[in-house]
Motif scaffolding. Structure first.
Motif, PDB file in Angstrom:
ATOM      1  N   GLN A  11      46.740  38.272  42.661  1.00 52.78           N
ATOM      2  CA  GLN A  11      46.109  38.497  41.366  1.00 52.78           C
ATOM      3  C   GLN A  11      45.131  37.365  41.112  1.00 52.78           C
ATOM      4  O   GLN A  11      45.202  36.320  41.750  1.00 52.78           O
ATOM      5  CB  GLN A  11      47.158  38.542  40.254  1.00 52.78           C
ATOM      6  N   TYR A  12      44.243  37.586  40.159  1.00 52.94           N
ATOM      7  CA  TYR A  12      43.248  36.582  39.796  1.00 52.94           C
ATOM      8  C   TYR A  12      43.332  36.329  38.306  1.00 52.94           C
ATOM      9  O   TYR A  12      43.556  37.259  37.523  1.00 52.94           O
ATOM     10  CB  TYR A  12      41.842  37.055  40.180  1.00 52.94           C
ATOM     11  N   TYR A  15      41.940  33.321  34.982  1.00 60.06           N
ATOM     12  CA  TYR A  15      41.211  32.114  34.598  1.00 60.06           C
ATOM     13  C   TYR A  15      42.202  30.962  34.474  1.00 60.06           C
ATOM     14  O   TYR A  15      43.394  31.170  34.226  1.00 60.06           O
ATOM     15  CB  TYR A  15      40.493  32.321  33.263  1.00 60.06           C
ATOM     16  N   THR A  32      48.716  34.050  42.461  1.00 58.43           N
ATOM     17  CA  THR A  32      47.612  34.203  41.528  1.00 58.43           C
ATOM     18  C   THR A  32      46.585  33.147  41.868  1.00 58.43           C
ATOM     19  O   THR A  32      46.917  31.974  42.009  1.00 58.43           O
ATOM     20  CB  THR A  32      48.080  34.044  40.067  1.00 58.43           C
ATOM     21  N   SER A  86      42.876  31.244  40.995  1.00 51.69           N
ATOM     22  CA  SER A  86      42.033  30.879  39.857  1.00 51.69           C
ATOM     23  C   SER A  86      40.643  31.482  39.969  1.00 51.69           C
ATOM     24  O   SER A  86      40.004  31.430  41.017  1.00 51.69           O
ATOM     25  CB  SER A  86      41.913  29.351  39.771  1.00 51.69           C
ATOM     26  N   LYS A  87      40.175  32.019  38.837  1.00 52.94           N
ATOM     27  CA  LYS A  87      38.785  32.464  38.710  1.00 52.94           C
ATOM     28  C   LYS A  87      37.955  31.361  38.056  1.00 52.94           C
ATOM     29  O   LYS A  87      36.820  31.576  37.679  1.00 52.94           O
ATOM     30  CB  LYS A  87      38.700  33.738  37.867  1.00 52.94           C
ATOM     31  N   GLU A 132      38.416  26.938  40.696  1.00 48.29           N
ATOM     32  CA  GLU A 132      38.181  28.285  41.207  1.00 48.29           C
ATOM     33  C   GLU A 132      38.577  28.402  42.677  1.00 48.29           C
ATOM     34  O   GLU A 132      38.380  27.480  43.463  1.00 48.29           O
ATOM     35  CB  GLU A 132      36.698  28.626  41.037  1.00 48.29           C
ATOM     36  N   ASN A 133      39.158  29.547  43.014  1.00 48.27           N
ATOM     37  CA  ASN A 133      39.587  29.907  44.379  1.00 48.27           C
ATOM     38  C   ASN A 133      40.770  29.108  44.896  1.00 48.27           C
ATOM     39  O   ASN A 133      41.054  29.127  46.091  1.00 48.27           O
ATOM     40  CB  ASN A 133      38.409  29.821  45.372  1.00 48.27           C
TER      41      ASN A 133
END
Length: 178
Positions: free
Chosen positions: A72-73, A75, A104, A106-107, A81-82
């Motif tokens: 999952q992604y 914030y 999960t 990170s975006k 990020e990534n």
């Protein structure tokens, strides 16, 4: 000749568990003896992959015989990020080879239209107050007894957890040790 390997916590890695023909059997000269060897214990502590990039996490999990099932992604205020924000099972949980892992990623920081709860665990009460006022959400401080003097005046629990989306008019609850 090695026939196959199995996980068996009762035998060290590469120990012979069984053989055909069995021990003390009378056999012809040059007959092939097939053995089953141990891969050792298949239970171990889940590795910590939080804050790793997906490539390193996949390698780590593969080396431990674990399989990524769901990605999952989300914030994050705390994780770039990534990088991995969350893993299930958690680090050090007891798992077995072949277990599935959900992660999960990170975006990065959220857009201005999304408000995330910062992680305040371990912060002093005064710092928590400043941080919550900067975020601009309603919050309450509850006080819970702690036996460890070092935890007094420190955020012990928070609802919602760090990086959770805060909805309009939601009241955040932070528990401080006393």
């Amino acid at each position: 000749e090695k026939d196959y390997e199995v996980f068996d916590k009762n035998y060290e890695i590469d120990s012979i568990i069984s053989q055909i023909p069995t021990a003390n059997s009378i056999v012809r000269e040059k007959i092939i003896i097939k053995v089953v060897t141990s891969k050792g214990d298949d239970e171990f502590g889940m590795p910590n992959i939080v804050k790793m990039d997906i490539r390193n996490a996949e390698t780590t999990l593969k080396n431990h015989g674990l399989i990524i099932e769901e990605i999952q992604y989300a914030y994050s205020l705390n994780t770039e990020e990534n990088k991995i924000i969350y893993q299930n099972p958690s680090a050090n949980d007891i798992v077995t080879r072949g277990s599935v892992v959900n992660i999960t990623i990170s975006k990065g920081l959220p857009p201005n239209t999304i408000k995330l709860m910062p992680s305040v665990l371990g912060l002093k009460k005064d710092v928590v107050k400043i941080l919550m006022e900067n975020v601009g959400v309603e919050y309450t401080l509850d006080y819970i007894p702690v036996f460890d003097e070092k935890r007094k005046g420190i955020a012990i629990e928070q609802f919602p957890s760090g990086d959770s989306i805060i909805k309009d008019e939601q009241i955040v609850v932070i528990r401080i040790g006393e």
